[in-house]
Structure formats: C-alpha cells, structure tokens
Motif scaffolding. Structure first.
Motif, PDB file in Angstrom:
ATOM      1  N   LYS A 164       6.306   9.375  -0.890  1.00 23.07           N
ATOM      2  CA  LYS A 164       7.110   9.107   0.315  1.00 23.07           C
ATOM      3  C   LYS A 164       7.977   7.871   0.119  1.00 23.07           C
ATOM      4  N   GLU A 165       7.424   6.881  -0.583  1.00 17.12           N
ATOM      5  CA  GLU A 165       8.134   5.601  -0.776  1.00 17.12           C
ATOM      6  C   GLU A 165       9.367   5.750  -1.657  1.00 17.12           C
ATOM      7  N   ALA A 179      -0.269   4.533  -1.272  1.00  9.14           N
ATOM      8  CA  ALA A 179      -1.065   5.640  -1.802  1.00  9.14           C
ATOM      9  C   ALA A 179      -1.195   6.794  -0.814  1.00  9.14           C
ATOM     10  N   GLY A 180      -0.645   6.615   0.390  1.00  9.11           N
ATOM     11  CA  GLY A 180      -0.808   7.656   1.423  1.00  9.11           C
ATOM     12  C   GLY A 180      -0.141   8.964   1.016  1.00  9.11           C
ATOM     13  N   TYR A 181      -0.547  10.041   1.687  1.00  6.96           N
ATOM     14  CA  TYR A 181      -0.047  11.367   1.316  1.00  6.96           C
ATOM     15  C   TYR A 181       1.332  11.682   1.890  1.00  6.96           C
ATOM     16  N   GLY A 182       1.763  10.955   2.926  1.00  5.43           N
ATOM     17  CA  GLY A 182       3.075  11.227   3.512  1.00  5.43           C
ATOM     18  C   GLY A 182       3.188  12.647   4.040  1.00  5.43           C
ATOM     19  N   THR A 183       2.148  13.082   4.758  1.00  2.57           N
ATOM     20  CA  THR A 183       2.109  14.492   5.173  1.00  2.57           C
ATOM     21  C   THR A 183       3.242  14.867   6.129  1.00  2.57           C
ATOM     22  N   ARG A 184       3.771  13.862   6.857  1.00  2.00           N
ATOM     23  CA  ARG A 184       4.834  14.202   7.815  1.00  2.00           C
ATOM     24  C   ARG A 184       6.108  14.627   7.109  1.00  2.00           C
ATOM     25  N   MET A 197      -8.211   8.237  -0.659  1.00  3.93           N
ATOM     26  CA  MET A 197      -7.320   7.684   0.366  1.00  3.93           C
ATOM     27  C   MET A 197      -8.103   7.515   1.665  1.00  3.93           C
ATOM     28  N   GLN A 222      -5.513   3.642  -5.842  1.00  4.30           N
ATOM     29  CA  GLN A 222      -6.544   3.964  -4.855  1.00  4.30           C
ATOM     30  C   GLN A 222      -7.031   5.370  -5.206  1.00  4.30           C
ATOM     31  N   GLY A 248      -7.733   5.143   3.929  1.00  2.00           N
ATOM     32  CA  GLY A 248      -7.052   4.419   4.998  1.00  2.00           C
ATOM     33  C   GLY A 248      -6.381   3.145   4.518  1.00  2.00           C
ATOM     34  N   PRO A 264       0.860  -1.185   0.000  1.00  2.00           N
ATOM     35  CA  PRO A 264       0.000   0.000   0.000  1.00  2.00           C
ATOM     36  C   PRO A 264       0.895   1.233   0.000  1.00  2.00           C
TER      37      PRO A 264
HETATM   38  P1  UTP Z   1       0.493   6.237   7.093  1.00  2.00           P
HETATM   39  O1  UTP Z   1      -0.344   6.200   8.298  1.00  2.00           O
HETATM   40  O2  UTP Z   1       1.968   6.209   7.270  1.00  2.00           O
HETATM   41  O3  UTP Z   1       0.032   7.506   6.250  1.00  2.00           O
HETATM   42  O4  UTP Z   1       0.042   5.017   6.167  1.00  2.00           O
HETATM   43  P2  UTP Z   1       0.767   8.333   5.142  1.00  2.00           P
HETATM   44  O5  UTP Z   1      -0.260   9.121   4.422  1.00  2.00           O
HETATM   45  O6  UTP Z   1       1.613   7.452   4.250  1.00  2.00           O
HETATM   46  O7  UTP Z   1       1.776   9.289   5.927  1.00  2.00           O
HETATM   47  P3  UTP Z   1       1.476  10.543   6.903  1.00  2.00           P
HETATM   48  O8  UTP Z   1       0.992   9.953   8.188  1.00  2.00           O
HETATM   49  O9  UTP Z   1       0.486  11.444   6.244  1.00  2.00           O
HETATM   50  O10 UTP Z   1       2.831  11.200   7.042  1.00  2.00           O
HETATM   51  C1  UTP Z   1       0.544   3.721   6.347  1.00  2.00           C
HETATM   52  C2  UTP Z   1       0.694   3.063   4.993  1.00  2.00           C
HETATM   53  O11 UTP Z   1      -0.569   2.927   4.357  1.00  2.00           O
HETATM   54  C3  UTP Z   1      -0.565   3.540   3.088  1.00  2.00           C
HETATM   55  C4  UTP Z   1       0.581   4.548   3.124  1.00  2.00           C
HETATM   56  O12 UTP Z   1       1.081   4.781   1.817  1.00  2.00           O
HETATM   57  C5  UTP Z   1       1.593   3.845   4.032  1.00  2.00           C
HETATM   58  O13 UTP Z   1       2.346   2.889   3.312  1.00  2.00           O
HETATM   59  N1  UTP Z   1      -1.890   4.160   2.865  1.00  2.00           N
HETATM   60  C6  UTP Z   1      -2.488   4.870   3.862  1.00  2.00           C
HETATM   61  C7  UTP Z   1      -2.523   3.991   1.660  1.00  2.00           C
HETATM   62  O14 UTP Z   1      -1.988   3.346   0.719  1.00  2.00           O
HETATM   63  N2  UTP Z   1      -3.757   4.548   1.476  1.00  2.00           N
HETATM   64  C8  UTP Z   1      -4.382   5.253   2.459  1.00  2.00           C
HETATM   65  O15 UTP Z   1      -5.516   5.708   2.240  1.00  2.00           O
HETATM   66  C9  UTP Z   1      -3.707   5.423   3.673  1.00  2.00           C
END
Ligand code: UTP
Length: 273
Positions: free
Chosen positions: A25-26, A10-15, A105, A102, A107, A8
């Motif tokens: 982020k990846e 697709a997260g935004y990696g906001t940190r 996003m 995805q 979760g 997975p």
């Molecule tokens: P994180 O909780 O680390 O979120 O997701 P994030 O968006 O990557 O980073 P921050 O917290 O905003 O900095 C855990 C994993 O789940 C994936 C992320 O890519 C990460 O590998 N993820 C999370 C998804 O693929 N889709 C989502 O909707 C949420």
C-alpha cells in the motif's frame, strides 16, 4: 534530538485490494511519488536521518525504492529524464534505511514493538505513510519535534473529526493547556460515537518515548483482536506522559479511496501552479 523515524508498513492494505495484492500500500503513488516517499521527506525535513521501516511479506519493493537502480540510471543518464530521480536520490544520499520484518500482522502496536531493535533506547518518531500530511508552513513532524523539545514526553498528532467518523480512530480526552496542546488523561481506540470522549482523533504521526516498548510487551490484544498502540499510550497518558498536538496543516487518509483521490487532486493542483 529525535534521530530515528519508524515506519510501520507491514499491514495488508485490504481497502485497496486487489491493487495491494502484491504491491505494498505504501508504494501506491500520489502523482509521481509513492506514499512512503512523502513520509520519508517529511521526516527528513524534521531533521531525522535514520529511517527504520517495518515491512512484511511481499513488501520488498519498499527496500528497492530506497536503493540505486544501476540499469535504469545508466539508461537515462545525460537525458532530460535524469532529473526525475532527484527527489529520491536526495533521500538516499542523506538518510540511512534499515528494515525489519513483522512475521505475524498482529496490529500497529505489535508492528512498533517489532521495530524496537532498530530504535533502541531513545525517543523516536512514527509515521504511518498512508496518512499523507501537508504542514501549513513547517511539516507536521517538524512541528511535533518542537512540541517534544518542550514537553519531553510522548506526543500524538490529533485532528478534530466529525463525530460520525470518530469510530475509525483512536480518540483522546484531557485538558487543553494551550491553544493546540492537550494534556491527555486517557484515550480509547475506535469508540462508538456515543462513547467517544472527544472529537480529537489521533492521526498517523507520533513521537514516542522508549518506555513504550516495555508497555507494549505486556499489552494484550484489544479492539479488532490487534495489539493496539492506543492501549499502550493510555498507560503513558495515565502517568501524565502524553501530549496531544493539534497540528497546523492538512491530512489525507490515503488508506481510503476518497482520501487517496483528495490527495491526488491536491498535489496535481500544486504541480500546475
Ligand atoms: P491500517 O489500520 O491502515 O491497516 O494500519 P492496513 O492493513 O495497512 O490497511 P487496511 O485497513 O487493511 O486497508 C495502520 C498502519 O499500521 C501498519 C500499516 O502498514 C499501516 O501503516 N500495520 C498495521 C503494520 O505494520 N502491522 C500490522 O500488523 C498492522
């Protein structure tokens, strides 16, 4: 027996904003390799050849990384730099890569459900690439595949964390049946310290049985308004179908700046030996 690994991503990696505004982020590098490459290497070491990546908007660099770049290769062919691509070429030559997007996003649980068409009806591994794991001897996923062979149910990797940190994790409760193996009875996502059932935190390595997809389909949004994998795993745990495995090795939380720096230092010192 475990043929596929889902990433997975697709997260935004906001940190890590603004670094992650346009760059996934990846793809952040620890020394010479992006985070996702470490994850794919770990999966390959565990005998897995099919990599399934859940991406999102702005994540195309992930696909390009696991592909050839003819112009670059032409430029450096025959020079001392050609060998710098060896590590990625080895993955491209030995693995297949498939992708799905995805769209919203919603979760981690939702991201895993999005990956169902790439996985189908078989047990599979999951790697969250921002948790960079270094096994003591075998890689963490290799260790988990061995545990899966014995128990044939979902396996979550856990680590003991200070109670002050526990609110950042999914947390398991259950009975230790061997030194590093717990039969999980329940689990909770991001509990307050005084409500945590243990200090065993789930990290970003899983082996999941495919019934998880059906459970995820009926899982409502939980902590943080997201569809949580932990909530679906709790259903499996209540059926006695989840094992927590305290892995042998080290994990760096590269989704946070401090973990990212620690991983960089670790691999830098290794490279100087
Ligand atoms: P994180 O909780 O680390 O979120 O997701 P994030 O968006 O990557 O980073 P921050 O917290 O905003 O900095 C855990 C994993 O789940 C994936 C992320 O890519 C990460 O590998 N993820 C999370 C998804 O693929 N889709 C989502 O909707 C949420």
């Amino acid at each position: 027996m475990i043929r596929k690994c889902l990433f997975p991503a697709a997260g935004y990696g906001t940190r890590f904003l603004p670094a992650t505004k346009v760059m996934p982020k990846e793809m952040l590098p620890i020394l010479d390799r992006p985070l996702i490459q470490y994850g794919v290497e770990e999966a390959m070491e565990a005998g897995i050849k099919n990599m399934a990546i859940v991406t999102g908007r702005g994540k195309r660099a992930l696909e390009d990384h696991f592909d050839v770049n003819y112009e670059l290769e032409h430029q450096i062919r025959g020079t001392s730099k050609a060998s710098l691509l060896d590590s990625i070429d080895r993955l491209i030559d030995n693995c297949t890569f498939s992708y799905t997007r995805q769209i919203s996003m919603l979760g981690l649980g939702h991201a895993i459900l999005t990956g169902e068409p790439l996985i189908g009806n078989e047990p599979f591994a999951v790697v969250l690439a921002d948790d960079l794991c270094v096994g003591t001897s075998d890689g963490v996923l290799s260790q988990m595949v061995e545990v899966y062979k014995r128990f044939q149910c979902s396996i979550v990797a856990v680590e003991e964390v200070p109670i002050t940190e526990i609110h950042k994790y999914g947390v398991v409760a259950g009975t230790m049946i061997e030194d590093d193996i717990m039969q999980v009875s329940t689990m909770v996502e991001k509990p307050m310290a005084n409500e945590a059932p243990s200090n065993f935190a789930i990290i970003g390595r899983y082996i999941l049985t495919p019934d998880i997809f059906q459970i995820l389909e009926s899982t409502k949004a939980g902590a943080g308004g997201e569809i949580q994998l932990t909530d679906a795993l709790r259903t499996q745990a209540e059926q006695g179908k989840v094992i927590a495995y305290r892995f042998k090795g080290q994990r760096f939380d590269c989704g946070s700046p401090s973990g990212f720096v620690a991983a960089t230092n670790h691999f830098y010192h290794l490279s100087r030996r």
